[in-house]
Design an enzyme around this catalytic site. Structure first.
Site, PDB file in Angstrom:
ATOM      1  N   GLY A   1     -10.257   6.207  13.610  1.00  0.00           N
ATOM      2  CA  GLY A   1     -10.432   4.753  13.496  1.00  0.00           C
ATOM      3  C   GLY A   1     -11.455   4.347  12.459  1.00  0.00           C
TER       4      GLY A   1
ATOM      5  N   GLY B   1     -22.103   3.622  10.971  1.00  0.00           N
ATOM      6  CA  GLY B   1     -21.249   2.570  10.417  1.00  0.00           C
ATOM      7  C   GLY B   1     -21.701   2.046   9.065  1.00  0.00           C
TER       8      GLY B   1
ATOM      9  N   ASP C   1      -5.648  10.761   7.882  1.00  0.00           N
ATOM     10  CA  ASP C   1      -6.264   9.443   8.063  1.00  0.00           C
ATOM     11  C   ASP C   1      -6.671   8.844   6.721  1.00  0.00           C
ATOM     12  OD1 ASP C   1      -8.043  11.777   8.497  1.00  0.00           O
ATOM     13  OD2 ASP C   1      -9.633  10.287   8.350  1.00  0.00           O
ATOM     14  N   ASN C   2      -6.579   9.637   5.660  1.00  0.00           N
ATOM     15  CA  ASN C   2      -6.899   9.129   4.329  1.00  0.00           C
ATOM     16  C   ASN C   2      -5.652   9.020   3.456  1.00  0.00           C
ATOM     17  OD1 ASN C   2      -9.602   8.954   4.993  1.00  0.00           O
ATOM     18  ND2 ASN C   2     -10.114  10.971   4.165  1.00  0.00           N
TER      19      ASN C   2
ATOM     20  N   ARG D   1      -2.665   3.595   7.424  1.00  0.00           N
ATOM     21  CA  ARG D   1      -2.626   5.005   7.023  1.00  0.00           C
ATOM     22  C   ARG D   1      -1.590   5.759   7.855  1.00  0.00           C
ATOM     23  NH1 ARG D   1      -8.481   5.474   5.954  1.00  0.00           N
ATOM     24  NH2 ARG D   1      -9.085   3.321   5.670  1.00  0.00           N
TER      25      ARG D   1
END
Ligand code: AMP
Ligand code: MG
Length: 521
Positions: free
Chosen positions: A102, A138, A270-271, A202
């Protein structure tokens, strides 16, 4: 043209999908959800460091001239029409299923629709924790934000599909990073990039739903993706047609990366953008010397899974993961496998066409495959600077004095990192002879061939050592080199920036941050 602060943002994604609206930033699994609401965490002071005028023009945006608008770029001000969220996705990292990942340090603010009806998502990278931050903060440091800002724009000007970057701001807050994972953590200045793309979806967005057995959610996301981003695809078999397009655009992206010598460094699923865009600029690098084993990512060192020469096959592997994820909504597995297997054909056809342009051929036929294969072998053995080699090839006058071996080899001197071995001299010379023979049969003029070559082979690339120097200077408050690079990257095929037309200097080949980078950003 509008001010950012006067935009009425759309929120299609959040209005269509189920999300966790609690706004809680406690790290957690969010089954059943496509996103979690996440407000940016305000920072000390948002200062505008860079703004992409051309992209802003496309978005019909004025450069912010007041602190309130600048604050939007750093997450200190959220417009009432924005519904900020962090997307839930999973991913295969370094070949293994990693579960839920996420947006741990990205927050999508909303969707901007231009007067022409084009939709763009605006996303902050580094605006503080979300439900997906796990144990991290973050945040993003200036070093990595400059790299993302410059490189995503540089790729755009190179003609490589990519997410874009609208702005770069500093936060006035220090961020703690252990850059080399060696226990020597230190504070670095914090920064935030505003990223822009039609969508940031993605492969991992589909994978997480499949892994959780959420078949209805999966179907909903697929239908929505097709309707919004592939609207020309219709019919009973639309899902397989869509998958075929993703296979094709991903293959094209790999060819483009190879054309300019880009190594992503973290090709986890995820990329991987569903639109075939370059996404998530981390420990990336251009190749300097043509080394198929080169990986810029220290984390990738043991296996070199994401090395320059492996990218095309890893992309296919990743497409296999996407295929596996969408399988639950397909009736015909065989068809999916067939489509995945078209990847190789698509890739090689595009790859050879690209190489043909790069070496100035009139057209490409199966007879040229040997020339390309030998070119690859030659480059891998001689390891010249890829960018410089292709530029020198443009000025090479094959046919004239091709028998004069020393002169022929000397023409390429500027591209060599080491003195060539006798064997490499032979390999290079033999290839050039073969090339000369082929060029003699060219049906286009030398000028036409040069034009093709100049349009395909970049002359200016953002080398890692240049980025490293620019960042060091920026951290000391000097933006001279940063500005120069920002200018040069807009004209990568011109010779107007030849002060940078140089091989990587010797000092940079081992220096941390210049050849190898960590994921710590
Ligand atoms: P990457 O390898 O950079 O694409 O990141 C992999 C995962 O780690 C993603 O889910 C990111 O959102 C998350 N991540 C990376 N850096 C941070 C950070 N500083 N804070 C929170 N999450 C992060
Ligand atoms: Mg990522």
């Amino acid at each position: 043209m509008k001010n950012l602060g006067n935009i009425e943002f759309k929120n299609d994604f959040v209005s269509n999908f189920k999300g966790d609206e609690s706004g809680s930033k406690k790290p957690r699994q969010t089954p059943g959800m496509f996103y979690s609401k996440a407000l940016p965490t305000p920072v000390e002071k948002v200062t505008l460091l860079a703004w992409s005028d051309e992209l802003a023009n496309e978005l019909e945006l004025e450069k912010p001239d007041n602190q309130k608008d600048i604050d939007i770029l750093g997450g200190n001000f959220v417009l009432p029409s924005m519904k900020p969220y962090a997307a839930c996705y999973g991913g295969h990292q370094f070949g293994n299923w990693a579960g839920q990942l996420g947006d741990g340090r990205a927050i999508t603010l909303g969707e901007l629709v231009t007067s022409k009806g084009k939709k763009w998502e605006l996303q902050l990278k580094g605006p503080g924790p979300t439900a997906y931050s796990r144990r991290a903060d973050g945040r993003a440091v200036l070093r990595s934000s400059v790299r993302e800002y410059l490189m995503s724009e540089a790729m755009h000007y190179l003609g490589v599909p990519t997410t874009r970057a609208l702005s770069l701001v500093s936060t006035g807050e220090p961020v703690m990073r252990d850059m080399f994972y060696d226990g020597n953590a230190a504070y670095e200045p914090g920064a935030i990039v505003m990223r822009v793309a039609p969508t940031f979806i993605r492969f991992g967005n589909f994978e997480i739903l499949a892994s959780r057995g959420e078949t209805n959610n999966l179907r909903q996301l697929i239908d929505w993706t097709i309707e919004k981003y592939f609207p020309h695809i219709e019919g009973e078999d639309k899902i397989i047609k869509w998958y075929k397009e993703v296979v094709e655009s991903t293959a094209s992206l790999m060819v483009e990366w190879l054309r300019v010598g880009f190594v992503h460094g973290v090709m986890n699923t995820d990329n991987m953008s569903i639109l075939g865009l370059t996404i998530d600029y981390g420990p990336y690098s251009f190749v300097d010397n043509y080394d198929l084993n080169f990986t810029p990512n220290t984390t990738d060192l043991p296996g070199r899974r994401y090395a320059f020469g492996r990218q095309a096959s890893v992309a296919k592997w990743n497409l296999g993961c996407l295929g596996g994820a969408i399988l639950p909504v397909l009736s015909n597995k065989e068809e999916l496998v067939k489509v995945l297997d078209t990847y190789d054909d698509v890739f090689w056809k595009k790859y050879y066409a690209m190489l043909g342009n790069k070496i100035g051929l009139d057209s490409v036929s199966t007879d040229d495959v040997v020339l390309f294969t030998e070119l690859e072998k030659m480059l891998a053995s001689v390891q010249p600077d890829m960018t410089i080699f292709y530029q020198l090839l443009i000025d090479f006058q094959p046919g004239i004095g091709i028998d004069n071996k020393q002169e022929v080899l000397d023409h390429f001197n500027e591209s060599f990192y080491d003195e060539l071995s006798t064997q490499d001299e032979e390999i290079l010379y033999n290839w050039l002879r073969m090339y000369s023979e082929r060029i003699e049969r060219n049906t286009i003029s030398k000028d036409e061939a040069s034009t093709k070559m100049k349009a395909t082979a970049p002359r200016f690339i953002l080398r890692n050592y240049l980025l490293h120097q620019a960042i060091e200077e920026l951290e000391k408050g000097d933006d001279t080199l940063f500005k120069k690079l920002q200018h040069a990257m807009k004209e990568p095929y011109s010779n107007a920036h030849d002060e940078f037309f140089k091989k990587r200097p010797a000092w940079a080949s081992q220096k941390e941050g210049c050849s190898m980078l960590s994921c710590s950003s």
